[in-house]
Scaffold this motif. Structure first.
Motif, PDB file in Angstrom:
ATOM      1  N   ASP A 274       1.202  -1.168  -0.230  1.00  0.00           N
ATOM      2  CA  ASP A 274      -0.317  -0.027   0.043  1.00  0.00           C
ATOM      3  C   ASP A 274       1.151   1.307  -0.337  1.00  0.00           C
ATOM      4  O   ASP A 274       1.975   1.442  -0.023  1.00  0.00           O
ATOM      5  N   LEU A 275       0.579   2.081  -0.149  1.00  0.00           N
ATOM      6  CA  LEU A 275       1.101   3.852  -0.320  1.00  0.00           C
ATOM      7  C   LEU A 275       0.616   4.404   1.161  1.00  0.00           C
ATOM      8  O   LEU A 275       2.029   5.393   1.250  1.00  0.00           O
TER       9      LEU A 275
ATOM     10  N   GLY B 276       2.790   1.970  -6.413  1.00  0.00           N
ATOM     11  CA  GLY B 276       2.042   1.113  -7.595  1.00  0.00           C
ATOM     12  C   GLY B 276       2.422   0.924  -8.715  1.00  0.00           C
ATOM     13  O   GLY B 276       2.403   0.217 -10.297  1.00  0.00           O
ATOM     14  N   SER B 277       3.165   1.733  -8.766  1.00  0.00           N
ATOM     15  CA  SER B 277       3.801   2.237 -10.953  1.00  0.00           C
ATOM     16  C   SER B 277       5.375   1.874 -10.765  1.00  0.00           C
ATOM     17  O   SER B 277       6.517   2.201 -11.699  1.00  0.00           O
TER      18      SER B 277
ATOM     19  N   ILE C  84      -6.308   2.720  -8.162  1.00  0.00           N
ATOM     20  CA  ILE C  84      -5.781   2.989  -9.717  1.00  0.00           C
ATOM     21  C   ILE C  84      -6.399   4.037 -10.758  1.00  0.00           C
ATOM     22  O   ILE C  84      -5.309   5.040 -11.378  1.00  0.00           O
ATOM     23  N   ASN C  85      -7.233   5.106 -10.323  1.00  0.00           N
ATOM     24  CA  ASN C  85      -7.947   6.174 -11.127  1.00  0.00           C
ATOM     25  C   ASN C  85      -7.339   7.250 -10.838  1.00  0.00           C
ATOM     26  O   ASN C  85      -6.916   8.132 -11.698  1.00  0.00           O
TER      27      ASN C  85
ATOM     28  N   GLN D 226       1.236   3.502 -16.576  1.00  0.00           N
ATOM     29  CA  GLN D 226       2.761   2.377 -16.233  1.00  0.00           C
ATOM     30  C   GLN D 226       2.476   1.628 -14.821  1.00  0.00           C
ATOM     31  O   GLN D 226       2.769   0.785 -14.963  1.00  0.00           O
ATOM     32  N   ALA D 227       1.607   1.939 -14.119  1.00  0.00           N
ATOM     33  CA  ALA D 227       0.842   1.679 -13.128  1.00  0.00           C
ATOM     34  C   ALA D 227       0.414  -0.318 -14.040  1.00  0.00           C
ATOM     35  O   ALA D 227       0.495  -1.297 -13.138  1.00  0.00           O
ATOM     36  N   PHE D 228      -0.758  -0.340 -15.275  1.00  0.00           N
ATOM     37  CA  PHE D 228      -1.107  -0.944 -15.439  1.00  0.00           C
ATOM     38  C   PHE D 228      -0.084  -1.650 -15.678  1.00  0.00           C
ATOM     39  O   PHE D 228       0.152  -3.313 -15.950  1.00  0.00           O
TER      40      PHE D 228
END
Length: 297
Positions: free
Chosen positions: A133-134, A160-161, A179-180, A187-189
């Motif tokens: 988690d961030l 996540g990126s 994610i939004n 880049q995260a994807f």
């Protein structure tokens, strides 16, 4: 995956070179000299960049402030969305990963651990759950809630990126609810797909009111009240090697969840395959070239 194995699996999120654990066990260092701290409770601070981009820093701050009331607030939101069954929907989302005992799973954005608990149950016995988690406060709360005698659980602060793992590390990956707002969403994807083995499942979801409901009075009110629900499903960010892609609308059709299998490579169209039954050359390439000529004339 023991804790020592987990530490050895980490790489520098910047350049993906191996990290070395210090003798006192308090830091991990890259070949370039960048250090990442091992925090209280064994949480690894793998955040990169050290100074987060503005939107990511804002989200980290908001979640750090809201962590104690977060679960109650989320349950209220889901109740307002057509009185959705939160527990059943979370089970549905986790089920999309097709988990089995012994699997190794990464959750990006684990939060307080509501979905994490379901992941842990499904990979038991013998599995590994890596929960990232961030927000430090959200992750600390998750460490207090999540225990297992048959599953290895590891906690990680991460962006996540920029995931600190080698390619093809995990059997599956789950992310829901953030994610939004990622500053570097495309880049995260790429990252969440990169770290999953070919054939493994990726499941991602977030707010987005279904297009056919946006003009309905109550949904229009929701869109005015919370701009997050105005987000479009980020289909353009899905990597080319996403296979068997499916999109589901959940929680009163105000959230989406997508699932796909990770392909070893992107699919291709056989544009030169001859069309059967023709006594002349005919295929997709020939037809495309004819179309180009017609447009040019």
């Amino acid at each position: 995956m023991t804790h020592q194995d987990f530490l050895r699996s980490l790489v520098d999120p910047k350049d993906r070179t191996p990290l070395t654990l210090s003798d006192d066990g308090k830091t991990l260092s890259s070949q370039a000299g960048t250090t990442y701290d091992v925090l209280e409770g064994g949480i690894i601070n793998g955040l990169y960049p050290k100074d987060l981009l503005a939107e990511d820093a804002r989200e980290q701050y908001l979640y750090d402030q809201a962590y104690l009331r977060y679960d109650r607030g989320v349950s209220w939101v889901f109740q307002t969305l057509n009185d959705s069954d939160e527990a059943a929907t979370r089970q549905f989302m986790i089920g999309l990963m097709e988990l089995k005992p012994g699997m190794t799973v990464l959750e990006v954005g684990a939060g307080t651990g509501k979905d994490s608990a379901l992941i842990i149950d499904q990979v038991a016995p013998g599995g590994t759950a890596v929960l990232s988690d961030l927000s430090p406060n959200m992750l600390r709360l998750a460490t207090e809630k999540l225990k297992s005698e048959t599953v290895d659980i590891h906690f990680l602060l991460a962006n996540g990126s920029y995931l600190p793992f080698a390619d093809d590390t995990f059997d599956a990956l789950f992310h829901f609810g953030g994610i939004n707002t990622f500053s570097e969403r495309k880049q995260a994807f790429e990252e969440i797909t990169r770290v999953v083995k070919p054939g493994g499942k990726v499941v991602v979801g977030d707010e987005s009111v279904a297009p056919w409901l946006r003009n309905r009075p109550t949904y229009a009110t929701l869109l005015k009240a919370n701009p997050l629900f105005r987000a479009e499903v980020p289909l353009e960010d899905v990597p080319a090697n996403a296979l068997d892609f499916k999109l589901h609308w959940i929680f009163g059709n105000a959230f989406y969840v997508m699932e796909y299998k990770v392909g070893a490579k992107a699919p291709e169209v056989l544009i030169d395959l001859p069309m059967p039954g023709k006594d002349f050359v005919d295929n997709w390439r020939v037809r495309a070239e004819a179309s180009d000529r017609e447009k040019a004339e």
